[in-house]
Design a protein around this motif. Sequence first.
Motif, PDB file in Angstrom:
ATOM      1  N   VAL A  46      10.941   4.249  -1.752  1.00 61.63           N
ATOM      2  CA  VAL A  46       9.812   3.806  -2.580  1.00 61.63           C
ATOM      3  C   VAL A  46       9.325   2.466  -2.032  1.00 61.63           C
ATOM      4  O   VAL A  46      10.041   1.469  -2.085  1.00 61.63           O
ATOM      5  CB  VAL A  46      10.195   3.663  -4.065  1.00 61.63           C
ATOM      6  N   ILE A  47       8.120   2.465  -1.480  1.00 56.71           N
ATOM      7  CA  ILE A  47       7.552   1.291  -0.812  1.00 56.71           C
ATOM      8  C   ILE A  47       6.392   0.749  -1.645  1.00 56.71           C
ATOM      9  O   ILE A  47       5.501   1.499  -2.049  1.00 56.71           O
ATOM     10  CB  ILE A  47       7.025   1.656   0.597  1.00 56.71           C
ATOM     11  N   PHE A  48       6.407  -0.551  -1.902  1.00 52.47           N
ATOM     12  CA  PHE A  48       5.284  -1.229  -2.544  1.00 52.47           C
ATOM     13  C   PHE A  48       4.495  -1.971  -1.470  1.00 52.47           C
ATOM     14  O   PHE A  48       5.062  -2.749  -0.697  1.00 52.47           O
ATOM     15  CB  PHE A  48       5.772  -2.247  -3.577  1.00 52.47           C
ATOM     16  N   ASP A  49       3.177  -1.761  -1.444  1.00 54.21           N
ATOM     17  CA  ASP A  49       2.330  -2.487  -0.500  1.00 54.21           C
ATOM     18  C   ASP A  49       1.019  -2.844  -1.187  1.00 54.21           C
ATOM     19  O   ASP A  49       0.355  -1.984  -1.768  1.00 54.21           O
ATOM     20  CB  ASP A  49       2.044  -1.656   0.752  1.00 54.21           C
ATOM     21  N   GLY A  50       0.640  -4.115  -1.093  1.00 50.34           N
ATOM     22  CA  GLY A  50      -0.519  -4.619  -1.820  1.00 50.34           C
ATOM     23  C   GLY A  50      -1.859  -4.374  -1.161  1.00 50.34           C
ATOM     24  O   GLY A  50      -2.822  -5.073  -1.479  1.00 50.34           O
ATOM     25  N   ALA A  51      -1.966  -3.396  -0.272  1.00 51.03           N
ATOM     26  CA  ALA A  51      -3.257  -3.088   0.351  1.00 51.03           C
ATOM     27  C   ALA A  51      -4.265  -2.703  -0.736  1.00 51.03           C
ATOM     28  O   ALA A  51      -3.961  -1.906  -1.615  1.00 51.03           O
ATOM     29  CB  ALA A  51      -3.098  -1.948   1.356  1.00 51.03           C
ATOM     30  N   HIS A  52      -5.491  -3.257  -0.666  1.00 43.55           N
ATOM     31  CA  HIS A  52      -6.437  -3.016  -1.750  1.00 43.55           C
ATOM     32  C   HIS A  52      -7.893  -2.956  -1.275  1.00 43.55           C
ATOM     33  O   HIS A  52      -8.811  -2.939  -2.096  1.00 43.55           O
ATOM     34  CB  HIS A  52      -6.296  -4.107  -2.820  1.00 43.55           C
ATOM     35  N   ASN A  53      -8.105  -2.930   0.030  1.00 46.45           N
ATOM     36  CA  ASN A  53      -9.459  -2.734   0.544  1.00 46.45           C
ATOM     37  C   ASN A  53      -9.368  -1.907   1.822  1.00 46.45           C
ATOM     38  O   ASN A  53      -8.274  -1.594   2.309  1.00 46.45           O
ATOM     39  CB  ASN A  53     -10.169  -4.071   0.777  1.00 46.45           C
ATOM     40  N   GLU A  54     -10.509  -1.541   2.361  1.00 46.62           N
ATOM     41  CA  GLU A  54     -10.521  -0.602   3.478  1.00 46.62           C
ATOM     42  C   GLU A  54      -9.720  -1.114   4.673  1.00 46.62           C
ATOM     43  O   GLU A  54      -8.935  -0.375   5.280  1.00 46.62           O
ATOM     44  CB  GLU A  54     -11.963  -0.304   3.898  1.00 46.62           C
ATOM     45  N   ALA A  55      -9.895  -2.384   5.029  1.00 50.32           N
ATOM     46  CA  ALA A  55      -9.199  -2.925   6.204  1.00 50.32           C
ATOM     47  C   ALA A  55      -7.683  -2.930   6.009  1.00 50.32           C
ATOM     48  O   ALA A  55      -6.936  -2.552   6.912  1.00 50.32           O
ATOM     49  CB  ALA A  55      -9.701  -4.340   6.490  1.00 50.32           C
ATOM     50  N   SER A  56      -7.218  -3.362   4.842  1.00 50.09           N
ATOM     51  CA  SER A  56      -5.771  -3.414   4.624  1.00 50.09           C
ATOM     52  C   SER A  56      -5.182  -2.015   4.461  1.00 50.09           C
ATOM     53  O   SER A  56      -4.031  -1.772   4.841  1.00 50.09           O
ATOM     54  CB  SER A  56      -5.431  -4.287   3.415  1.00 50.09           C
ATOM     55  N   ILE A  57      -5.958  -1.084   3.901  1.00 47.97           N
ATOM     56  CA  ILE A  57      -5.479   0.304   3.801  1.00 47.97           C
ATOM     57  C   ILE A  57      -5.336   0.911   5.191  1.00 47.97           C
ATOM     58  O   ILE A  57      -4.384   1.653   5.474  1.00 47.97           O
ATOM     59  CB  ILE A  57      -6.418   1.143   2.919  1.00 47.97           C
ATOM     60  N   LYS A  58      -6.252   0.594   6.104  1.00 47.03           N
ATOM     61  CA  LYS A  58      -6.122   1.074   7.489  1.00 47.03           C
ATOM     62  C   LYS A  58      -4.808   0.584   8.095  1.00 47.03           C
ATOM     63  O   LYS A  58      -4.087   1.349   8.750  1.00 47.03           O
ATOM     64  CB  LYS A  58      -7.299   0.574   8.339  1.00 47.03           C
ATOM     65  N   ALA A  59      -4.499  -0.701   7.895  1.00 47.68           N
ATOM     66  CA  ALA A  59      -3.247  -1.252   8.416  1.00 47.68           C
ATOM     67  C   ALA A  59      -2.049  -0.569   7.759  1.00 47.68           C
ATOM     68  O   ALA A  59      -1.048  -0.295   8.423  1.00 47.68           O
ATOM     69  CB  ALA A  59      -3.201  -2.758   8.169  1.00 47.68           C
ATOM     70  N   LEU A  60      -2.151  -0.292   6.464  1.00 47.46           N
ATOM     71  CA  LEU A  60      -1.063   0.398   5.764  1.00 47.46           C
ATOM     72  C   LEU A  60      -0.844   1.793   6.335  1.00 47.46           C
ATOM     73  O   LEU A  60       0.304   2.201   6.580  1.00 47.46           O
ATOM     74  CB  LEU A  60      -1.380   0.480   4.271  1.00 47.46           C
ATOM     75  N   VAL A  61      -1.915   2.534   6.548  1.00 39.67           N
ATOM     76  CA  VAL A  61      -1.808   3.880   7.111  1.00 39.67           C
ATOM     77  C   VAL A  61      -1.120   3.845   8.472  1.00 39.67           C
ATOM     78  O   VAL A  61      -0.222   4.652   8.762  1.00 39.67           O
ATOM     79  CB  VAL A  61      -3.203   4.541   7.210  1.00 39.67           C
ATOM     80  N   GLU A  62      -1.502   2.903   9.313  1.00 40.54           N
ATOM     81  CA  GLU A  62      -0.872   2.775  10.640  1.00 40.54           C
ATOM     82  C   GLU A  62       0.613   2.462  10.513  1.00 40.54           C
ATOM     83  O   GLU A  62       1.437   2.987  11.269  1.00 40.54           O
ATOM     84  CB  GLU A  62      -1.582   1.682  11.445  1.00 40.54           C
ATOM     85  N   THR A  63       0.971   1.600   9.563  1.00 43.88           N
ATOM     86  CA  THR A  63       2.377   1.224   9.370  1.00 43.88           C
ATOM     87  C   THR A  63       3.185   2.403   8.845  1.00 43.88           C
ATOM     88  O   THR A  63       4.337   2.610   9.261  1.00 43.88           O
ATOM     89  CB  THR A  63       2.479   0.034   8.402  1.00 43.88           C
ATOM     90  N   ILE A  64       2.607   3.199   7.953  1.00 44.69           N
ATOM     91  CA  ILE A  64       3.289   4.405   7.453  1.00 44.69           C
ATOM     92  C   ILE A  64       3.531   5.380   8.595  1.00 44.69           C
ATOM     93  O   ILE A  64       4.633   5.916   8.754  1.00 44.69           O
ATOM     94  CB  ILE A  64       2.441   5.075   6.352  1.00 44.69           C
ATOM     95  N   GLN A  65       2.505   5.602   9.409  1.00 45.82           N
ATOM     96  CA  GLN A  65       2.645   6.540  10.528  1.00 45.82           C
ATOM     97  C   GLN A  65       3.686   6.066  11.537  1.00 45.82           C
ATOM     98  O   GLN A  65       4.422   6.870  12.105  1.00 45.82           O
ATOM     99  CB  GLN A  65       1.288   6.731  11.208  1.00 45.82           C
ATOM    100  N   GLU A  66       3.762   4.738  11.711  1.00 42.45           N
ATOM    101  CA  GLU A  66       4.716   4.162  12.654  1.00 42.45           C
ATOM    102  C   GLU A  66       6.154   4.284  12.147  1.00 42.45           C
ATOM    103  O   GLU A  66       7.072   4.577  12.918  1.00 42.45           O
ATOM    104  CB  GLU A  66       4.369   2.688  12.868  1.00 42.45           C
ATOM    105  N   ASN A  67       6.354   4.091  10.836  1.00 39.26           N
ATOM    106  CA  ASN A  67       7.705   4.036  10.282  1.00 39.26           C
ATOM    107  C   ASN A  67       8.199   5.362   9.707  1.00 39.26           C
ATOM    108  O   ASN A  67       9.416   5.573   9.627  1.00 39.26           O
ATOM    109  CB  ASN A  67       7.767   2.954   9.201  1.00 39.26           C
ATOM    110  N   TYR A  68       7.280   6.238   9.298  1.00 37.38           N
ATOM    111  CA  TYR A  68       7.694   7.502   8.677  1.00 37.38           C
ATOM    112  C   TYR A  68       6.911   8.671   9.263  1.00 37.38           C
ATOM    113  O   TYR A  68       6.221   9.414   8.562  1.00 37.38           O
ATOM    114  CB  TYR A  68       7.487   7.444   7.160  1.00 37.38           C
ATOM    115  N   PRO A  69       7.024   8.878  10.584  1.00 37.65           N
ATOM    116  CA  PRO A  69       6.217   9.923  11.225  1.00 37.65           C
ATOM    117  C   PRO A  69       6.586  11.338  10.790  1.00 37.65           C
ATOM    118  O   PRO A  69       5.748  12.240  10.870  1.00 37.65           O
ATOM    119  CB  PRO A  69       6.502   9.708  12.719  1.00 37.65           C
TER     120      PRO A  69
END
Length: 395
Positions: A273-296
Amino acid sequence: MITGLDPYKEKWGIRSDASIKPGLEAMEAALFELGNPHKGLPFIHIAGTNGKGSTAAFVSSILMAHGKRVGNFFSPAIEDVHDQIQLDRMPIGTAEFDKAMERLSKVETALTDFELLTVCALLIFEEAAPDYIIIEAGMGGRFDSTNVIDPLVSIITSISKEHTMFLGDSIEEIAWHKAGIIKNEKPVVIGPLPEEARKVIEGIAQEHHAPIITVQEYDGPLKLKGQHQRINASLAWTAAQQVLGQLFDAEKTAAGLAQATIAFRFEEIFQHVIFDGAHNEASIKALVETIQENYPDKKIHIVMGLIQGKDYLSILRLLEKISSHFTFIDFSDERAMPAHILFSENISKIKTIQNDYDILPVQNDSEVTIVTGSLYLLSLLKQRNYQMFRHYNSP
């Protein structure tokens, strides 16, 4: 337990309102009444659409690794109002808050809540006299209440569209607001920016004879995950070089960066269970990349709630690329977007609306739950699940 400003305001007979009123006139008047407690303090000022909190955490950790005492002021709160004002990364206590609010009770200038909190922070830092004080702009920069300070160095982390009602609809307008923290002949460190934003900032820096410092890239170990955190660490390294000068030590800096943590930045609250404070388009893009990198190889369950005014359609489309399982939460904030709006616009086959705050540890090892969309929501969830969180994270 005091969680917000209201009990302090009631105790000391202080009136302020929750409205947003960009401009520095009230701040300057209130500080003048108090004897200008902010003058001459050693500030580092950070503005940017995303990355302010992480960059501030990295700078703090570097300076503390050099044996320096550090103050921090940021928003929003993680758990309550006390953690918005920190000394050596520890929230201030009620005694410090009371002392500042007592002084504020004698001020005649009318302030907003955020202006009141900003002045309170400045009074506390004047009293505590840390070696360095890191201030994060609340919104924009130029007319933000924090922009009464004269920093040793300014940092602009990133620029993308946000708060368009106040900052404008174009990247150039938003860059103009962020660049307002640049001060005469004081160095500025900037992250990777859109070309149109960079031109605006370079022009304003030139007007102020403020040197733009080349960023020193950092590729050492970090606890904070994601390529965007390497950028933030590099900004922090470069800014620390500016303020420490000959005292700057590369080994201590690397050690500080490696130890830095911050709540709700891809933080594992429970197992899977991961909490991440992404809340706009730019930070959500970074979150998506981090998810793909860590949980492929994992299935992804998105739990989210948003504050109104966000580009929720773009946010949904980005998250739908990595998940077909969504839970939308109605949470108790007057600015919260109704969950049924997100639900109706979401194209996933598996989706629900949740009206409470119970986020339980996932038992299925094949799926990871990502809770995101609003720092206010994450704070509420953490408070409601505090005992479970404490048990999971205890040594």
